[in-house]
Enzyme design. Structure first.
Site, PDB file in Angstrom:
ATOM      1  N   GLU A  25     -17.177  24.161  26.299  1.00 23.96           N
ATOM      2  CA  GLU A  25     -17.049  23.338  25.090  1.00 23.96           C
ATOM      3  C   GLU A  25     -17.636  21.939  25.265  1.00 23.96           C
ATOM      4  O   GLU A  25     -17.315  21.015  24.512  1.00 23.96           O
ATOM      5  CB  GLU A  25     -15.578  23.255  24.684  1.00 23.96           C
ATOM      6  CG  GLU A  25     -14.980  24.596  24.312  1.00 23.96           C
ATOM      7  CD  GLU A  25     -13.521  24.483  23.937  1.00 23.96           C
ATOM      8  OE1 GLU A  25     -13.232  24.115  22.787  1.00 23.96           O
ATOM      9  OE2 GLU A  25     -12.664  24.759  24.800  1.00 23.96           O
ATOM     10  N   SER A 205     -12.328  26.576  20.892  1.00 25.10           N
ATOM     11  CA  SER A 205     -13.454  26.627  19.951  1.00 25.10           C
ATOM     12  C   SER A 205     -13.854  28.062  19.619  1.00 25.10           C
ATOM     13  O   SER A 205     -15.000  28.330  19.261  1.00 25.10           O
ATOM     14  CB  SER A 205     -14.677  25.867  20.495  1.00 25.10           C
ATOM     15  OG  SER A 205     -14.384  24.495  20.607  1.00 25.10           O
ATOM     16  N   TYR A 279     -18.198  25.293  13.388  1.00 26.04           N
ATOM     17  CA  TYR A 279     -19.019  24.145  13.706  1.00 26.04           C
ATOM     18  C   TYR A 279     -20.422  24.122  13.104  1.00 26.04           C
ATOM     19  O   TYR A 279     -21.020  23.057  13.001  1.00 26.04           O
ATOM     20  CB  TYR A 279     -19.154  24.011  15.235  1.00 26.04           C
ATOM     21  CG  TYR A 279     -17.835  23.771  15.915  1.00 26.04           C
ATOM     22  CD1 TYR A 279     -17.149  22.579  15.746  1.00 26.04           C
ATOM     23  CD2 TYR A 279     -17.262  24.740  16.725  1.00 26.04           C
ATOM     24  CE1 TYR A 279     -15.935  22.352  16.364  1.00 26.04           C
ATOM     25  CE2 TYR A 279     -16.047  24.529  17.354  1.00 26.04           C
ATOM     26  CZ  TYR A 279     -15.391  23.330  17.170  1.00 26.04           C
ATOM     27  OH  TYR A 279     -14.189  23.116  17.789  1.00 26.04           O
ATOM     28  N   ARG A 319      -2.502  19.989  17.073  1.00 24.04           N
ATOM     29  CA  ARG A 319      -2.672  20.790  15.856  1.00 24.04           C
ATOM     30  C   ARG A 319      -1.996  22.132  16.119  1.00 24.04           C
ATOM     31  O   ARG A 319      -2.271  22.779  17.131  1.00 24.04           O
ATOM     32  CB  ARG A 319      -4.159  21.004  15.555  1.00 24.04           C
ATOM     33  CG  ARG A 319      -4.421  21.588  14.155  1.00 24.04           C
ATOM     34  CD  ARG A 319      -5.842  22.091  14.011  1.00 24.04           C
ATOM     35  NE  ARG A 319      -6.050  23.294  14.808  1.00 24.04           N
ATOM     36  CZ  ARG A 319      -7.067  23.461  15.672  1.00 24.04           C
ATOM     37  NH1 ARG A 319      -7.951  22.515  15.861  1.00 24.04           N
ATOM     38  NH2 ARG A 319      -7.176  24.590  16.363  1.00 24.04           N
ATOM     39  N   ASP A 321      -1.406  25.906  14.785  1.00 24.91           N
ATOM     40  CA  ASP A 321      -2.035  26.907  13.918  1.00 24.91           C
ATOM     41  C   ASP A 321      -1.057  28.042  13.640  1.00 24.91           C
ATOM     42  O   ASP A 321      -0.449  28.590  14.567  1.00 24.91           O
ATOM     43  CB  ASP A 321      -3.294  27.471  14.586  1.00 24.91           C
ATOM     44  CG  ASP A 321      -4.326  26.386  14.880  1.00 24.91           C
ATOM     45  OD1 ASP A 321      -4.193  25.275  14.349  1.00 24.91           O
ATOM     46  OD2 ASP A 321      -5.264  26.663  15.650  1.00 24.91           O
ATOM     47  N   GLU A 334      -1.230  29.367  17.788  1.00 27.61           N
ATOM     48  CA  GLU A 334      -1.382  28.564  18.999  1.00 27.61           C
ATOM     49  C   GLU A 334      -1.200  27.096  18.670  1.00 27.61           C
ATOM     50  O   GLU A 334      -1.155  26.695  17.502  1.00 27.61           O
ATOM     51  CB  GLU A 334      -2.747  28.787  19.653  1.00 27.61           C
ATOM     52  CG  GLU A 334      -3.928  28.388  18.806  1.00 27.61           C
ATOM     53  CD  GLU A 334      -5.254  28.666  19.499  1.00 27.61           C
ATOM     54  OE1 GLU A 334      -5.993  27.698  19.735  1.00 27.61           O
ATOM     55  OE2 GLU A 334      -5.545  29.841  19.789  1.00 27.61           O
ATOM     56  N   ASN A 336      -2.882  23.284  19.863  1.00 31.85           N
ATOM     57  CA  ASN A 336      -4.031  22.674  20.521  1.00 31.85           C
ATOM     58  C   ASN A 336      -3.719  21.209  20.783  1.00 31.85           C
ATOM     59  O   ASN A 336      -3.495  20.440  19.842  1.00 31.85           O
ATOM     60  CB  ASN A 336      -5.265  22.817  19.619  1.00 31.85           C
ATOM     61  CG  ASN A 336      -6.560  22.553  20.342  1.00 31.85           C
ATOM     62  OD1 ASN A 336      -6.643  21.611  21.119  1.00 31.85           O
ATOM     63  ND2 ASN A 336      -7.563  23.366  20.082  1.00 31.85           N
ATOM     64  N   GLY A 340     -10.208  19.688  17.548  1.00 26.04           N
ATOM     65  CA  GLY A 340     -11.473  19.140  17.085  1.00 26.04           C
ATOM     66  C   GLY A 340     -11.239  17.837  16.352  1.00 26.04           C
ATOM     67  O   GLY A 340     -10.319  17.731  15.532  1.00 26.04           O
TER      68      GLY A 340
END
Length: 377
Positions: A25, A205, A279, A319, A321, A334, A336, A340
């Site tokens: 990443e 990602s 992305y 974050r 999810d 999950e 994070n 991002g």
């Protein structure tokens, strides 16, 4: 937090924005750093960009945010030819030092806080956080334990389940197990049913992820995931579920706060929210912020996001999810710990919809780090 320089005048806190790294990443980390460098308040902070090349070398990068943008389908990377830098302990703190070959080391100055914008192993997984703890340098985001658990999706499930939170059913397979007993591994895989997802346990990602529709696709999916990590996670596909995310942000004087949730809907040739859908341009991905959820479901989701944040002992930001199932129930996909962070990424967009601009978000995170000591807390 302004300190006094040797001349007796107050100086701005110095923020080292660290990005790049050795993981797959690397490019996304560079894009994130370009956004932060462009947004951070230069009137409030002295900013030093520090790149980590793909071979692990630390360099003093150019303060040129525009160079770190995505160009078409091409991702930027750290310029490994630039001057090497290192963090070195000093009597008053930790200095950033340029270490050119055959030259006397040059001290740039004391670093007050590191903003680590690395994604994936060797940066987001607690390794960099441990180094900064040893160096006594404050930093943005979660500490060693939360970063390590947040990176390893298999152990993340264990911790979330222990906290009484619902997670996606799955099994863990290693490359060694697959090579030793492919029949037994296939049986464990197939017991989950199809379709299912195969993903590297310690990557992000959406790299290395495959959706598997039947037993004929198992071997190829595992090999794709093993290309990123010798440990993989196989999970049931939450068919018919909506993908909804929620931002969590630490507070200086209270409990963590949550953003309005956002929903991701993929289209075109994407069966799930893969790397290209996240992305690259023109990928038919639609985002609804705030997500169209019943008020009680949103309230439950936001409360569950805080519970997940606290279960992992997260700090700064995360974050979370979710899958919202057809019956309205919630399952955590999950968490994070360094999501991002470009202005078009979900995390900043959800906070923008909640009333906090991108520059304000960057400032909040730096201030949280400046007011938090290293060590046990």
């Amino acid at each position: 937090m302004n300190e006094t320089s040797s001349g007796g005048t107050a100086r701005k806190p110095r923020v080292a924005v660290v990005f790049g790294g050795r993981s797959s990443e690397h490019g996304i980390s560079c894009v994130t750093a370009g956004s932060v460098l462009a947004a951070i308040d230069r009137e409030a902070y002295d900013v030093v960009p520090v790149g980590i090349a793909t071979d692990g070398r630390w360099v003093l990068e150019a303060d040129e945010p525009a160079r770190l943008a995505i160009r078409g389908n091409d991702l930027p990377e750290v310029d490994a030819a630039r001057s090497p830098v290192a963090l070195m302990g000093a009597a008053s703190g930790t200095d950033l030092v340029v270490t050119e070959p055959s030259a006397v080391p040059s001290v740039i100055g004391e670093v007050d806080v590191v903003f680590p914008l690395l994604h994936g192993p060797w940066g987001e997984d607690g390794t960099l956080q441990g180094m900064l703890e040893m160096a006594g340098v404050r930093y943005v985001g979660s500490g060693v334990l939360a970063s390590a658990i947040g990176m390893d999706k298999a152990y993340m499930k264990v911790v979330l389940q222990a906290a009484g939170l619902p997670v996606t059913p799955g099994v863990v397979l290693t490359r060694a197990e697959w090579e030793r007993d492919p029949i037994g591994c296939s049986a464990r895989f197939e017991a989950l049913g199809f379709p299912s997802f195969v993903k590297p346990a310690r990557a992000g990602s959406s790299m290395g992820i495959s959706k598997v529709h039947d037993a004929t696709e198992v071997a190829d999916a595992l090999e794709e995931a093993f290309g990123h990590d010798p440990k993989v996670l196989v999970e049931q596909s939450m068919e018919g579920a909506r993908e909804v995310e929620c931002g969590v942000l630490g507070s200086l004087d209270g409990p963590p706060e949550t953003s309005r949730p956002g929903e991701v809907r993929t289209g075109g040739d994407h069966e799930f929210y893969d790397f290209e859908a996240k992305y690259l341009p023109d990928q038919h991905t639609e985002i609804d912020i705030p997500a169209d959820l019943p008020a009680d479901t949103e309230q439950e989701l936001r409360a569950m996001a805080v519970r997940a944040f606290e279960a992992l002992s997260c700090e700064g930001l995360a974050r979370v999810d979710f899958f919202v199932l057809p019956d309205g129930s919630l399952v955590i996909n999950e968490l994070n710990t360094m999501p991002g962070f470009t202005p078009t990424s979900m995390y900043p967009q959800m906070w923008a919809a909640s009333g906090m601009s991108y520059p304000e978000l960057v400032d909040r995170l730096v201030q949280l780090a400046l007011h938090r000591d290293t060590g046990l807390r």
